[in-house]
Write an enzyme that holds these catalytic residues in place. Structure first.
Site, PDB file in Angstrom:
ATOM      1  N   HIS A  34      -7.519  -2.444  12.231  1.00 26.60           N
ATOM      2  CA  HIS A  34      -7.620  -0.990  12.269  1.00 26.60           C
ATOM      3  C   HIS A  34      -8.661  -0.603  13.310  1.00 26.60           C
ATOM      4  O   HIS A  34      -9.649  -1.337  13.522  1.00 26.60           O
ATOM      5  CB  HIS A  34      -8.063  -0.422  10.920  1.00 26.60           C
ATOM      6  CG  HIS A  34      -6.949  -0.216   9.942  1.00 26.60           C
ATOM      7  ND1 HIS A  34      -7.144  -0.314   8.574  1.00 26.60           N
ATOM      8  CD2 HIS A  34      -5.641   0.096  10.106  1.00 26.60           C
ATOM      9  CE1 HIS A  34      -5.992  -0.082   7.954  1.00 26.60           C
ATOM     10  NE2 HIS A  34      -5.079   0.172   8.862  1.00 26.60           N
ATOM     11  N   ARG A  87       0.806  -1.223   0.000  1.00 30.38           N
ATOM     12  CA  ARG A  87       0.000   0.000   0.000  1.00 30.38           C
ATOM     13  C   ARG A  87       0.843   1.279   0.000  1.00 30.38           C
ATOM     14  O   ARG A  87       0.298   2.373  -0.146  1.00 30.38           O
ATOM     15  CB  ARG A  87      -0.959   0.013   1.198  1.00 30.38           C
ATOM     16  CG  ARG A  87      -1.986  -1.120   1.174  1.00 30.38           C
ATOM     17  CD  ARG A  87      -3.200  -0.786   2.018  1.00 30.38           C
ATOM     18  NE  ARG A  87      -3.935   0.359   1.515  1.00 30.38           N
ATOM     19  CZ  ARG A  87      -5.024   0.866   2.086  1.00 30.38           C
ATOM     20  NH1 ARG A  87      -5.485   0.328   3.201  1.00 30.38           N
ATOM     21  NH2 ARG A  87      -5.645   1.912   1.573  1.00 30.38           N
ATOM     22  N   HIS A 143       1.840 -23.199  51.842  1.00 31.01           N
ATOM     23  CA  HIS A 143       3.171 -23.043  52.420  1.00 31.01           C
ATOM     24  C   HIS A 143       4.221 -22.881  51.328  1.00 31.01           C
ATOM     25  O   HIS A 143       5.155 -22.090  51.455  1.00 31.01           O
ATOM     26  CB  HIS A 143       3.508 -24.237  53.310  1.00 31.01           C
ATOM     27  CG  HIS A 143       2.648 -24.339  54.526  1.00 31.01           C
ATOM     28  ND1 HIS A 143       1.621 -25.246  54.629  1.00 31.01           N
ATOM     29  CD2 HIS A 143       2.633 -23.636  55.691  1.00 31.01           C
ATOM     30  CE1 HIS A 143       1.021 -25.114  55.797  1.00 31.01           C
ATOM     31  NE2 HIS A 143       1.613 -24.135  56.463  1.00 31.01           N
ATOM     32  N   CYS A 178     -14.249   2.285   5.897  1.00 31.65           N
ATOM     33  CA  CYS A 178     -12.972   2.131   5.184  1.00 31.65           C
ATOM     34  C   CYS A 178     -13.021   2.786   3.798  1.00 31.65           C
ATOM     35  O   CYS A 178     -12.003   3.264   3.286  1.00 31.65           O
ATOM     36  CB  CYS A 178     -12.616   0.659   5.029  1.00 31.65           C
ATOM     37  SG  CYS A 178     -12.086  -0.147   6.553  1.00 31.65           S
TER      38      CYS A 178
END
Length: 703
Positions: free
Chosen positions: A168, A90, A638, A264
């Site tokens: 996103h 991209r 313990h 988007c």
């Protein structure tokens, strides 16, 4: 009426699923219908044009994801922060979006090239203009948030994404008009969910379920009272309607194949601005230094994982790799966290790994005086099992009495400053206690591969296993026991009554008799049932030879307690010949000290049992001092208590049939501990057998 709100979109002329950079793309390469995608995009475009203004950026061949304009950048007023895409698939979009913004009169701010930030996909403005929600964790780095605050002059709230499906922020988070918020809580870590709940009133939060989340219901476009989305359940539509919104559904299934939907596909370029709000960001950054065999030991991986898992992010500033196998490496790492609270947690963990905080100039530890006895100042540093030093007046001082879950108190003595771990109840007015995490460092063992394998037998690394052959663990423990005994060292055993019930009492008694045990820690029960077995042949009323309950046996332990109380102590009963053998008998006759810590459930109790819990803790701590190994045998409470009191460097073996117990002990972090899930009676039997046939390598080497 059309709203003055403007959006930027990009036609899907070249859209396709050409590669995989998120989970939604898996299995969908070239499976998206171009015609259907175009049709769905135009429906969304036309809906938006009815309610707002839509601008278009020209699509470019070779960049199929330009259609998702939300990732072009983040716009506020006349300023835009251009995206820096994480994936190379991209990154070629950046110059085209930059050109569009510049041609339309925006001032473009450019982040450093190596600092990922994916625009309005990971940064969403509150619809009232009060602050900016900024996501990080998958595509955007936390270190980008201070730039956003500075350039856009706005408060930034950082949210960490933890579900890779929601990579996103806009896939799982949607601020709405009038202060409402549509979001999926399952996509965030606990800190982020708390932050959301602090900033958004309960009646304004619309939390959705997973079925709506995976349909990208949060990836919606909000224009005033309208919410446009791919799909919503009837319940979600009802919630939005009740809040005063009108839902418009428009199918965007072709874009879901690439991991996107309505939000988007759009970038809002007109955002509300509150002129009274100014830059503020809680992101904090520190630089830490790690040295040692970072790759061999895996410390560098542990450190980086700790940062990310703790809610922070990192940048490796320097890494100097050792040139030879015996050489050490060094790394300087920039650590960023969304708040000081988260940073403190991360740095505390890194200090445990041996990291040193490197501020611009060296800083001393922060000290705050104790004003109320037994009460530490707020934000006090919680000590760990690892050897620790604190920086006071420019000098590093070793902390004494190292233990887990204490405070570090600084006191002035005739010989100078003394730093020591103190449990809270022991803090005194006038003590100065270390707070925060600056000026603190832990000293960790720094062994090379060759050093770790130098011995024929090396104590097992930290872990829990029911699959690991018990014989292998027994062999290593036997060798260590023989070596420690022959060198005059100290082994402490903490044991529960299960040791007796499973037939391990005679084996533990023999370990004490033959000098393998230098102190015994337990409770009222192990002593009672040990003496019951050796005085009456039963344990909890069960005949230990025949394995059957005897008549009246349920009263045997009370008769034993009564007898010992008549004599006044276990030692006096042994001296009188009442106790002929067993664990407690061997402790008395071989001068092995023991401490029995009482509890609310104890019958009697025995006169030797310390019913004052604080005194019992003090006795335990005193007996642990100087120990080289601790054997923890089927006594959960313990054993956990002993584990908290024991510093790093002490070999620890926890044996229990319950995996949760050994896991708890291994979680303390010591690299010299091992948990074994098995029957403790079997373990002790095998241990005795191994000792019988073992010739100590230590004796052979010094004899």
């Amino acid at each position: 009426m059309t709203s003055p709100i403007r959006f930027l979109m990009c036609a899907p002329d070249h859209y396709d699923v050409d590669y995989v950079i998120n989970p939604w793309m898996e299995g969908n390469i070239h499976k998206s219908s171009r015609d259907r995608a175009v049709e769905q995009w135009h429906k969304l475009y036309n809906i938006l044009k009815q309610h707002a203004i839509v601008d278009l950026v020209t699509p470019q061949i070779g960049w199929p994801d330009m259609v998702f304009t939300a990732n072009a950048g983040l716009v506020l007023g006349e300023n835009v922060v251009l995206s820096r895409f994480l994936h190379k698939e991209r990154q070629g979009e950046e110059p085209f979006f930059k050109t569009w913004f510049e041609e339309n009169g925006y001032t473009v701010h450019l982040l450093p090239k190596d600092l990922p930030f994916e625009g309005a996909g990971d940064a969403l403005l509150d619809r009232e203009g009060r602050w900016l929600w900024a996501g990080y964790g998958f595509r955007s780095e936390l270190d980008s948030h201070p730039y956003l605050a500075k350039w856009l002059d706005i408060e930034v709230l950082s949210l960490r994404l933890t579900d890779e499906r929601f990579y996103h922020l806009d896939t799982c988070f949607c601020p709405l008009a009038n202060g409402y918020l549509l979001y999926y809580p399952g996509a965030f870590d606990a800190y982020s969910n708390r932050l959301i709940e602090m900033r958004v009133a309960p009646e304004k939060r619309i939390a959705i379920t997973e079925p709506d989340a995976v349909n990208f219901a949060c990836n919606a476009v909000n224009v005033d009272s309208i919410v446009i989305m791919n799909k919503a359940s009837n319940a979600l539509k009802a919630s939005l309607t009740d809040a005063g919104f009108r839902v418009i559904e428009t199918p965007l299934t072709e874009f879901l194949k690439a991991g996107g939907a309505a939000k988007c596909l759009t970038l809002r370029v007109t955002e509300p601005i509150d002129i009274n709000i100014h830059a503020n960001v809680s992101v904090e950054s520190r630089i830490i230094r790690l040295e040692g065999h970072l790759l061999d030991s895996g410390v560098i991986n542990q450190a980086l994982d700790l940062i990310v898992d703790g809610g922070g992010s990192f940048q490796v500033m320097k890494f100097s790799l050792g040139e030879q196998r015996q050489s050490t490496s060094a790394a300087e790492v920039k650590v960023s966290a969304p708040s000081h609270e988260v940073m403190e947690e991360i740095i505390s963990g890194l200090i445990d790994l041996g990291a040193v905080d490197l501020p611009q100039d060296e800083r001393d530890a922060k000290l705050v005086p104790v004003v109320q006895a037994g009460v530490a100042p707020d934000d006090f540093y919680v000590s760990t099992i690892y050897p620790t030093e604190v920086r006071i007046n420019g000098e590093w001082i070793k902390v004494q009495n190292q233990r887990m879950d204490g405070a570090i108190a600084i006191t002035q003595t005739a010989n100078g400053l003394v730093a020591q771990c103190k449990i809270l109840r022991n803090l005194e007015v006038g003590d100065r206690v270390v707070v925060d995490v600056q000026g603190i460092r832990s000293i960790r063992k720094n062994e090379s591969r060759e050093q770790r394998h130098a011995q024929e037998f090396t104590f097992m690394s930290s872990g829990v296993s029911s699959e690991r052959r018990v014989e292998l663990v027994v062999e290593q423990v036997a060798w260590e026991l023989r070596k420690i005994r022959d060198a005059g060292g100290k082994v402490v055993v903490t044991a529960g009554p299960v040791v007796i019930h499973t037939g391990g009492g005679e084996h533990l008694a023999r370990l004490i008799r033959e000098g393998y045990v230098q102190a015994l820690l337990g409770g009222n029960a192990i002593a009672v049932h040990d003496m019951e077995q050796n005085m009456m042949g039963t344990s909890l009323g069960v005949d230990m030879k025949r394995g059957v309950a005897v008549r009246g046996g349920h009263r045997h332990h009370l008769k034993v307690i009564n007898t010992i109380r008549r004599y006044g102590s276990i030692a006096k009963a042994v001296a009188a010949g009442v106790i002929p053998s067993g664990v407690m008998y061997e402790c008395i006759t071989n001068n092995v000290p023991f401490s029995l810590a009482g509890s609310i459930r104890d019958d009697g109790p025995l006169p030797d049992t310390q019913m004052n819990l604080i005194k019992a803790q003090e006795e335990y701590a005193q007996l642990i001092q100087g120990a080289e190994m601790v054997l923890m045998l089927s006594s959960m409470l313990h054993s956990i208590g002993v584990g908290n009191m024991t510093p790093a460097g002490v070999k620890m073996v926890c044996v229990d049939i319950n995996p949760a117990v050994v896991t708890k002990l291994s979680d303390r972090g010591s690299v010299e501990s091992v948990g074994v899930v098995t029957d403790v009676g079997l373990f002790l039997s095998l241990l005795i057998q191994q000792l019988d046939k073992l010739t100590s390598p230590y004796v052979a080497s010094v004899g």
